[in-house]
Design an enzyme around this catalytic site. Structure first.
Site, mmCIF file in Angstrom:
data_model
loop_
_atom_site.group_PDB
_atom_site.id
_atom_site.type_symbol
_atom_site.label_atom_id
_atom_site.label_comp_id
_atom_site.label_asym_id
_atom_site.label_seq_id
_atom_site.Cartn_x
_atom_site.Cartn_y
_atom_site.Cartn_z
ATOM 1 N N LYS A 1 99.389 82.680 86.111
ATOM 2 C CA LYS A 1 98.546 83.309 85.099
ATOM 3 C C LYS A 1 97.557 82.259 84.627
ATOM 4 O O LYS A 1 97.841 81.051 84.650
ATOM 5 C CB LYS A 1 99.364 83.846 83.929
ATOM 6 N N THR B 1 97.923 86.949 79.915
ATOM 7 C CA THR B 1 97.383 87.034 78.545
ATOM 8 C C THR B 1 95.988 87.666 78.617
ATOM 9 O O THR B 1 95.882 88.880 78.671
ATOM 10 C CB THR B 1 97.321 85.644 77.860
ATOM 11 N N ASN C 1 86.364 84.867 73.430
ATOM 12 C CA ASN C 1 86.847 83.680 72.734
ATOM 13 C C ASN C 1 86.365 83.557 71.296
ATOM 14 O O ASN C 1 86.853 82.709 70.544
ATOM 15 C CB ASN C 1 86.493 82.437 73.541
ATOM 16 N N GLU D 1 87.659 84.174 82.419
ATOM 17 C CA GLU D 1 87.301 84.995 81.266
ATOM 18 C C GLU D 1 85.818 85.389 81.290
ATOM 19 O O GLU D 1 84.939 84.534 81.231
ATOM 20 C CB GLU D 1 87.630 84.259 79.963
ATOM 21 N N THR E 1 97.779 73.813 85.848
ATOM 22 C CA THR E 1 96.996 75.013 85.571
ATOM 23 C C THR E 1 97.678 75.673 84.402
ATOM 24 O O THR E 1 98.294 74.984 83.611
ATOM 25 C CB THR E 1 96.958 75.987 86.754
ATOM 26 N N SER F 1 93.263 85.444 65.810
ATOM 27 C CA SER F 1 93.239 84.136 65.140
ATOM 28 C C SER F 1 94.447 83.950 64.238
ATOM 29 O O SER F 1 95.087 84.899 63.863
ATOM 30 C CB SER F 1 91.963 84.004 64.317
#
EC number: 2.3.1.35
Lengths: 391, 391
Positions: free
Chosen positions: A172, A149, A386, A263, A183, A391
């Site tokens: 992932k 992702t 983030n 990230e 995880t 959304s």
């Protein structure tokens, strides 16, 4: 190579139109062609666990899994009975394709919480993936791409035992990564001849020392799943200690790769706490430090700010981790910048240019227990990813 | 007005050359001119507590404080015996100036951890502040400016009881703000005639419901201190319930102002959890949600991401907060976007333009316990401030 490195497994990764990202592979299928179909799994402890986790946890319990279907582009979490029906229908479709029982098909999903999947696309994609199944390195690579992702790269592992049996794996995960869980999505395969009980024991220990000791952002996912599948295709019964060791190495490598792709991260941070009265005490201290946004920001600014390390350490209750704050030392990248709870060598001596930052905390209690946790720094890019995520 | 609003108090804020910021006021002095010198205090529970906290906690214990000296520009934390000697020398200097015992002078410091203060500057500054003492609104304002660090504005409160007695207060704090503590530095003054015991009881309850329920970044400070001083200069013995109520209002106002000035924040987030089995359960749920970096990033991107709310809620252990995940509802700014643990009204209906964001979580357990916590969103600016803060 990924999951096809071990004999007895075929895999595929295809574009099924589930993800909003045009042209992205978003559906993976992993099939265990035997002769064994032994399996073990660990799952998120989040109380809002996703439909696929509810399904997979139930069907893995008997120690048999013939196939795993995984999708990105939607978590199918907080979707109620309809979401559960989607996971079940997906397992039924795969079961029909690979001639197995639905109860031997695990389902994993990742993506946005709170929305149903486009089920037609998932079912059509399953058929497409079934057609593409192969035991090649390329097929394994395709599968590891299809589950990504916000990951920027696929994460895989390949290990070989002393007498030739193998372990392969893919994972992932990049955000919503925190301890006390499995995880994100992880599939590890082996061609060793092992029992489901032996696998579950090995996986539980390995996950506790790997996936449960990383923390990108303190946020526990609703969908975390780690599956270990054995085909027995090598015909080799591995030494039990070696099997445990290699499962642990595989989990350590994959969880380390998650941190390496956290990230927005610009530094991977290893925090090792030694001189503790117990492993639990060391772990509690390591986790407290790993959870500090202030420290993680400082590291992103290449500042080895030991004040933010000890102030985090100071939040751990004394009954959890007994230590004397006047005896604590902190080394960052090998330079002892905190000595006896106060200033040590000058922080300007610390070279902060490497991607990897090592924080070594000695509680100096006179005991020798220790633990290591991994985290990432907190960057502008993390906020960007983030704040602006679909959304 | 700040601390000089109540009768019987003088204050000053001066530039003493402690802060690295050119021209910044960095030393405040607050003197209680009586007739009473009753005092109460709450302090950080961080085990690496700073030298001034060690000093002040000890001297406040007897319920008497004549003066408080506060500096920005250095926390004097993790500075060992030399740091403690600095706090003591500072108290001795002030005691000499105001003709009190050193044991009746509280000391507060804020700034970088791990470095000693420039003691000469502090002592000379104390003399300068003593010369500037006044009971004017301007003197109170100067003091509230002198304690600021990354704060962008001073934070003060003024309240008047029904028969004319008064409460005034000031606080600083913008980062390293998390529950389970007092706050950064706070001084509240009153001219009411009250006992130290009554004050301590009122302050403990007020702090628990205000400073202990805000969380800017999950990071507990080494220096948090809240002091409540009574001069008795009004000659009024307030109704006990009204006294408790106004102390609580003062703490609520000051802690709310900290959230309003949270480092880099673009939204103040109120999280109210209702329908819980106990206040502790509601509080644990509220804190888990307030601690989510993912949610805080989403809010900064004006995304009412309820998936990130429930996934945080799901990390609270069942024995801490019993609830059924299928019965939980979440309203953001009045729109029920999560119903029965799944999707409710469309999130596009939520107006995210106001600075204040209201998250209302109903656990629907059949019980009515509730709790409210406040936090800020997580922005690029927070990372900037904390990655580039003077190292």
């Amino acid at each position: 190579m990924s999951v096809t490195f071990a004999q007895g497994f075929t895999a595929a990764g295809v574009e099924a139109g589930i993800s909003a990202v045009e042209g992205k592979k978003d559906l993976a299928l992993v099939v265990n062609n035997g002769p064994l179909d032994a399996a073990a799994g660990v799952f998120t402890s989040n109380r809002f666990c996703a439909a696929p986790v509810q399904w997979s946890r139930k069907i893995v319990a008997d120690g048999h899994v013939k196939a795993v279907i995984l999708n990105s582009g939607g978590a199918n979490a907080c979707t109620g009975e309809e979401g559960y029906a989607q996971s079940k229908a997906t397992a039924e479709k795969v079961a029909e394709l690979v001639a197995a029982k639905p109860e031997d098909v695990a389902v994993c999903s990742t993506g946005l919480i709170g929305e149903l999947l486009p089920l037609d696309h998932v079912l059509d994609g399953a058929a497409k993936a079934y057609e593409a199944l192969a035991d090649t390195a390329e097929a394994g690579a395709d599968a590891s791409h299809a589950i990504m992702t916000t990951d920027t790269k696929p994460k895989t592992v390949e290990l070989t035992g002393s007498n030739g049996w193998k372990i392969g794996g893919m994972v992932k995960g990049s955000g919503m990564i925190a301890p006390q869980l499995a995880t994100m999505l992880c599939v590890i395969t082996t061609d060793a001849v092992v029992s489901a009980g032996q696998m579950q024991a090995a996986l539980a220990v390995a996950a506790e020392h790997s996936f449960n000791r990383i923390d990108v952002d303190g946020c526990m996912s609703t969908n975390d799943t780690v599956l270990l599948l054995a085909s027995g295709a090598s015909g080799i019964e591995p030494d039990k200690d070696e099997f445990n060791k290699l499962v642990r190495e595989a989990c350590a490598s994959l969880s380390r790769q998650i941190i390496g792709d956290g990230e927005g991260a610009s530094h991977d941070i290893r925090i090792t706490v030694t001189g503790a009265t117990s492993e639990e005490a060391a772990l509690a201290c390591g986790r407290a430090v790993a959870a500090s946004n202030l420290l993680k920001c400082a590291i992103s600014g290449n500042d080895p700010n030991w004040g933010r390390i000890v102030s985090s350490l100071g939040t751990v209750p004394e009954d959890v981790a007994p230590y004397d704050s006047n005896k604590v030392t902190v080394d960052v990248n090998g330079v002892r910048i905190c000595e006896n709870g106060g200033a040590g060598r000058d922080r300007s001596e610390v070279d902060m240019t490497p991607r990897e930052v090592h924080i070594d905390i000695d509680l100096n209690t006179g005991s020798n227990a220790e633990a290591t946790v991994w985290t990432d720094d907190l960057t502008h890019e993390y906020v960007h990813i983030n704040a602006d995520y679909e959304s």
